[in-house]
Design a protein around this motif. Sequence first.
Motif, short mmCIF file in Angstrom:
data_model
loop_
_atom_site.label_atom_id
_atom_site.label_comp_id
_atom_site.label_asym_id
_atom_site.label_seq_id
_atom_site.Cartn_x
_atom_site.Cartn_y
_atom_site.Cartn_z
N ILE A 69 -7.19 13.29 -9.83
CA ILE A 69 -8.27 13.63 -10.57
C ILE A 69 -8.94 13.15 -10.09
O ILE A 69 -10.47 13.47 -11.34
N TYR A 70 -9.73 12.47 -8.86
CA TYR A 70 -10.38 12.99 -7.65
C TYR A 70 -10.58 12.83 -6.92
O TYR A 70 -9.62 12.82 -6.41
N ASN A 71 -11.88 13.55 -6.31
CA ASN A 71 -11.82 14.51 -5.16
C ASN A 71 -12.90 13.20 -4.38
O ASN A 71 -14.60 13.62 -5.11
N GLY A 72 -13.27 12.68 -3.66
CA GLY A 72 -14.62 11.61 -3.28
C GLY A 72 -14.40 10.83 -2.35
O GLY A 72 -13.77 10.22 -1.22
N THR A 73 -15.60 9.74 -2.47
CA THR A 73 -15.21 8.64 -1.48
C THR A 73 -14.78 7.40 -2.59
O THR A 73 -14.20 7.52 -3.41
N VAL A 83 -10.48 3.35 -14.09
CA VAL A 83 -10.54 3.42 -15.94
C VAL A 83 -9.36 4.11 -15.76
O VAL A 83 -8.83 4.42 -17.22
N PHE A 84 -8.66 4.94 -15.42
CA PHE A 84 -7.78 6.34 -15.65
C PHE A 84 -6.19 4.98 -15.81
O PHE A 84 -5.90 5.42 -16.95
N ASN A 85 -6.34 3.76 -15.32
CA ASN A 85 -5.35 3.17 -15.56
C ASN A 85 -6.03 2.42 -17.08
O ASN A 85 -4.24 1.89 -18.07
N SER A 86 -6.96 2.15 -17.15
CA SER A 86 -7.03 1.52 -18.56
C SER A 86 -6.50 2.86 -19.86
O SER A 86 -6.43 3.05 -20.75
N GLU A 87 -6.80 4.07 -19.68
CA GLU A 87 -6.79 5.05 -20.50
C GLU A 87 -5.06 5.69 -20.50
O GLU A 87 -3.97 5.14 -21.57
N PHE A 88 -4.63 5.39 -19.43
CA PHE A 88 -3.19 6.06 -19.23
C PHE A 88 -2.18 4.27 -19.05
O PHE A 88 -2.10 4.53 -17.41
N LYS A 89 -1.44 4.15 -19.18
CA LYS A 89 -1.23 2.87 -19.20
C LYS A 89 0.84 3.90 -18.32
O LYS A 89 0.92 2.71 -17.91
N ASP A 90 0.89 4.98 -18.80
CA ASP A 90 2.58 4.54 -18.36
C ASP A 90 2.96 5.82 -17.19
O ASP A 90 3.42 6.43 -16.92
N LEU A 91 1.67 5.65 -16.56
CA LEU A 91 1.56 7.03 -15.53
C LEU A 91 1.27 5.55 -14.36
O LEU A 91 -0.04 5.78 -14.31
N VAL A 92 1.57 6.40 -13.37
CA VAL A 92 1.89 5.71 -12.25
C VAL A 92 0.24 6.30 -11.56
O VAL A 92 0.02 7.26 -11.48
N CYS A 93 -0.96 5.55 -10.99
CA CYS A 93 -1.72 5.92 -10.26
C CYS A 93 -1.81 5.53 -8.72
O CYS A 93 -2.35 4.39 -8.54
N ASP A 94 -2.51 6.42 -7.52
CA ASP A 94 -2.62 6.00 -6.04
C ASP A 94 -3.77 6.41 -5.63
O ASP A 94 -4.27 7.67 -6.52
N ILE A 95 -4.04 6.41 -4.72
CA ILE A 95 -5.10 6.56 -3.97
C ILE A 95 -4.93 6.92 -2.27
O ILE A 95 -4.58 6.22 -1.79
N ALA A 96 -5.33 7.86 -2.20
CA ALA A 96 -4.19 8.52 -1.03
C ALA A 96 -5.56 9.10 0.26
O ALA A 96 -7.41 9.68 -0.40
N PHE A 97 -5.79 9.08 1.61
CA PHE A 97 -6.99 9.33 2.42
C PHE A 97 -6.69 10.48 2.66
O PHE A 97 -5.85 10.90 3.43
N GLU A 98 -7.14 11.57 2.49
CA GLU A 98 -7.30 13.05 3.39
C GLU A 98 -7.98 12.76 3.92
O GLU A 98 -9.66 13.19 3.26
N THR A 99 -8.47 12.93 5.04
CA THR A 99 -9.64 13.24 5.85
C THR A 99 -10.65 14.37 5.39
O THR A 99 -10.71 16.11 4.67
N PRO A 100 -12.13 14.09 4.78
CA PRO A 100 -12.66 12.52 4.82
C PRO A 100 -13.14 12.07 3.49
O PRO A 100 -13.47 11.56 3.42
N ASN A 101 -12.19 12.72 2.53
CA ASN A 101 -12.26 12.14 1.10
C ASN A 101 -10.46 11.33 0.97
O ASN A 101 -9.40 11.40 0.82
N TYR A 102 -11.55 10.47 -0.34
CA TYR A 102 -10.40 9.94 -0.77
C TYR A 102 -10.34 10.65 -2.38
O TYR A 102 -11.01 11.53 -2.81
#
Length: 134
Positions: A69-73, A83-102
């Motif tokens: 859902i997002y690619n950037g800083t 914001v996503f966790n507050s809207e969709f509580k039933d889905l797991v949400c992770d942040i991954a780092f792939e150079t140079p973006n999160y």
Amino acid sequence: MRILGNKDSLILLIFALGLCRISHAQSSVKTSEKEGVINVEQDERLNELVAYKTKLNKTDNEKRFRIQIYNGTLEGAQKAKRVFNSEFKDLVCDIAFETPNYKVRVGKFRTRLEADRYLLKVKEEYPSAFLLQP
């Protein structure tokens, strides 16, 4: 003899004494932990099936479909995740780092059909969201 003359009072007294005796009998029952024994008979293949399912869940985790859902800083990724966790509580949400973006990725879907169903819901809030299989 006056008690015998009043049949309603006598019946009520006998009924009350009977209830007291029943409630006393219920409270005085003593049980020990060794009284009951439960024997469970199951197919030997059930343990093999549970072990196989556990192994499948551990190894199959990286092959599941995700929605990005997002690619950037980092700050933007953290905000998008919050914001996503507050809207969709039933889905797991992770942040991954792939150079140079999160990247913020959500869900872990076994089938493409299941992932596509959730993608339609997610696209209503995040139009740039897309499906991937890392």
